[in-house]
Design a protein around this motif. Structure first.
Motif, mmCIF file in Angstrom:
data_model
loop_
_atom_site.group_PDB
_atom_site.id
_atom_site.type_symbol
_atom_site.label_atom_id
_atom_site.label_comp_id
_atom_site.label_asym_id
_atom_site.label_seq_id
_atom_site.Cartn_x
_atom_site.Cartn_y
_atom_site.Cartn_z
ATOM 1 N N MET A 54 0.853 -1.190 0.000
ATOM 2 C CA MET A 54 0.000 0.000 0.000
ATOM 3 C C MET A 54 0.892 1.244 0.000
ATOM 4 O O MET A 54 1.585 1.508 0.984
ATOM 5 N N ASP A 55 0.874 1.952 -1.082
ATOM 6 C CA ASP A 55 1.717 3.131 -1.238
ATOM 7 C C ASP A 55 0.922 4.380 -0.850
ATOM 8 O O ASP A 55 0.005 4.782 -1.555
ATOM 9 N N LEU A 56 1.284 5.000 0.281
ATOM 10 C CA LEU A 56 0.571 6.181 0.763
ATOM 11 C C LEU A 56 1.199 7.483 0.293
ATOM 12 O O LEU A 56 0.755 8.566 0.694
ATOM 13 N N SER A 57 2.217 7.412 -0.557
ATOM 14 C CA SER A 57 2.935 8.628 -0.959
ATOM 15 C C SER A 57 2.034 9.687 -1.610
ATOM 16 O O SER A 57 2.257 10.879 -1.400
ATOM 17 N N PRO A 58 0.996 9.314 -2.395
ATOM 18 C CA PRO A 58 0.127 10.365 -2.950
ATOM 19 C C PRO A 58 -0.556 11.193 -1.854
ATOM 20 O O PRO A 58 -0.747 12.399 -2.017
ATOM 21 N N PHE A 59 -0.918 10.546 -0.754
ATOM 22 C CA PHE A 59 -1.513 11.282 0.363
ATOM 23 C C PHE A 59 -0.449 12.019 1.157
ATOM 24 O O PHE A 59 -0.637 13.183 1.559
ATOM 25 N N GLU A 60 0.669 11.377 1.393
ATOM 26 C CA GLU A 60 1.721 11.982 2.206
ATOM 27 C C GLU A 60 2.315 13.225 1.550
ATOM 28 O O GLU A 60 2.819 14.111 2.240
ATOM 29 N N SER A 61 2.230 13.309 0.234
ATOM 30 C CA SER A 61 2.754 14.489 -0.457
ATOM 31 C C SER A 61 1.936 15.735 -0.160
ATOM 32 O O SER A 61 2.427 16.862 -0.265
ATOM 33 N N ASN A 62 0.658 15.548 0.226
ATOM 34 C CA ASN A 62 -0.186 16.672 0.641
ATOM 35 C C ASN A 62 -1.287 16.123 1.534
ATOM 36 O O ASN A 62 -2.384 15.792 1.067
ATOM 37 N N ASN A 63 -0.989 16.018 2.823
ATOM 38 C CA ASN A 63 -1.955 15.396 3.737
ATOM 39 C C ASN A 63 -3.001 16.368 4.264
ATOM 40 O O ASN A 63 -3.691 16.085 5.240
ATOM 41 N N SER A 64 -3.134 17.520 3.599
ATOM 42 C CA SER A 64 -4.177 18.476 3.991
ATOM 43 C C SER A 64 -5.464 18.281 3.189
ATOM 44 O O SER A 64 -6.474 18.918 3.472
ATOM 45 N N VAL A 65 -5.426 17.389 2.199
ATOM 46 C CA VAL A 65 -6.596 17.188 1.342
ATOM 47 C C VAL A 65 -6.962 15.703 1.307
ATOM 48 O O VAL A 65 -6.219 14.845 1.770
ATOM 49 N N SER A 66 -8.117 15.426 0.729
ATOM 50 C CA SER A 66 -8.576 14.053 0.567
ATOM 51 C C SER A 66 -7.819 13.373 -0.573
ATOM 52 O O SER A 66 -7.374 14.033 -1.517
ATOM 53 N N CYS A 67 -7.676 12.069 -0.461
ATOM 54 C CA CYS A 67 -6.898 11.335 -1.470
ATOM 55 C C CYS A 67 -7.494 9.943 -1.669
ATOM 56 O O CYS A 67 -7.922 9.306 -0.710
ATOM 57 N N ARG A 68 -7.533 9.489 -2.928
ATOM 58 C CA ARG A 68 -8.025 8.144 -3.228
ATOM 59 C C ARG A 68 -6.867 7.248 -3.670
ATOM 60 O O ARG A 68 -6.051 7.647 -4.503
ATOM 61 N N LEU A 69 -6.819 6.058 -3.109
ATOM 62 C CA LEU A 69 -5.824 5.050 -3.469
ATOM 63 C C LEU A 69 -6.569 3.786 -3.884
ATOM 64 O O LEU A 69 -7.660 3.511 -3.382
ATOM 65 N N ALA A 70 -5.983 3.009 -4.779
ATOM 66 C CA ALA A 70 -6.663 1.791 -5.230
ATOM 67 C C ALA A 70 -5.662 0.765 -5.721
ATOM 68 O O ALA A 70 -4.574 1.108 -6.214
ATOM 69 N N SER A 71 -6.044 -0.485 -5.580
ATOM 70 C CA SER A 71 -5.267 -1.583 -6.149
ATOM 71 C C SER A 71 -5.604 -1.713 -7.629
ATOM 72 O O SER A 71 -6.495 -1.034 -8.145
#
Length: 308
Positions: free
Chosen positions: A1-18
């Protein structure tokens, strides 16, 4: 599970998917929905979905997935790895709602409460699965608010899909348990690796569970309350716990145009048109009008003009 898209800007909502398993695009599937982190005053809330073909329900059950709240962190991590290893027939998606997103939603002028935010997030994830080609036939959801109304709402939005909303669905349906594990693992990792945008120095990360009644959480919030600027964005400032501390420990804000001055200004206007207040006088400035200008204008040396 790669959380880097969220960690790059954790002030906004983010969607992750397999990746979407090919079999989920060709066979009828079931999907479970659950969340992690609804109650804490610290960190994000994460909504998760997990889906697999109806023909693979028993294989999913054999993985011994369970309600994430009944498992240790190590057990959740191990089960998530098993789900990830089953990517030939299991898919998942997450919506990470940052503390800032939650707070600004709840405190905006048009009230947007946590239940409405939860419903809309769950609906968005179901739509994401459908848009990705998943052949959904069954959806199982842990209830938010009255179960019957929520079930009716989802059934109307997604005709042709059998929707089941039940309290404690994460302990009743393995596909919801799987979603619960995905959401909880993501939240735990996000909280543990939280990157503070604010300059807090060598920040103490021993903030406990994040729940308002946790002594460690209370101590951390008391320590990192800035009397002027409030809290870092790790804190859900819409929570009453945070608001109470800010009210008692924060600096009181005094506005230029307080209630008393506003009343006096209204009396001085004597029901005159707002346009007449800005109208030009014989000498073209505010000081020579028939009324006394509000101190907002005099303190800033502002004058009315009639030509540019």
């Amino acid at each position: 599970m790669d959380l880097s898209p969220f960690e790059s800007n954790n002030s906004v909502s983010c969607r992750l998917a397999s990746q979407i398993p090919d079999v989920c695009r060709t066979e009828d599937c079931c999907l479970g929905i659950d969340e992690a982190g609804r109650g804490p005053v610290l960190g994000p809330m994460v909504y998760g979905i997990c889906f697999c073909p109806l023909s693979k329900k028993e294989e999913l059950k054999a993985l011994k997935v369970a309600d994430s709240k009944t498992l240790t962190e190590e057990e959740r991590e191990n089960l998530f790895e098993k789900l990830d290893e089953s990517k030939s027939y299991v898919g998942w998606a997450l919506q990470i709602l940052s503390p800032n997103t939650i707070s600004t939603s709840m405190l905006q002028r048009t009230k947007y409460n946590l239940n409405a935010l939860s419903h809309d997030t769950a609906i968005g994830l179901v739509q994401f699965a459908l848009d990705s080609g998943v052949q959904l036939k069954e959806v199982f959801v842990d209830t938010v608010g009255p179960a019957e109304k929520y079930e009716e709402k989802l059934s109307k939005l997604f005709p042709g899909i059998e929707v089941t909303v039940r309290p404690k669905a994460d302990s009743l349906f393995p596909i919801v348990s799987a979603a619960s594990i995905c959401a909880k693992v993501a939240r735990d990792r996000a909280v543990k690796g939280w990157g503070f945008a604010e300059d807090l120095g060598d920040v103490d990360t021993d903030y406990g569970s994040g729940y308002p009644n946790d002594p460690k959480t209370k101590a951390w919030m008391a320590k990192y309350l800035d009397p002027v600027f409030g809290y870092p964005q790790f804190v859900r400032f819409s929570w009453s716990t945070a608001q109470t501390l800010m009210d008692s420990k924060g600096v009181t804000v005094h506005w230029d145009d307080d209630e008393e001055d506003g009343e006096k200004a209204a009396q001085r206007l004597n029901n005159k048109s707002m346009l007449s207040y800005f109208g030009a006088s014989s000498k073209g400035n505010a000081e020579n009008t028939t009324h006394q200008p509000h101190r907002f204008f005099t303190e800033r040396r502002l004058r009315s003009i009639d030509t540019l």
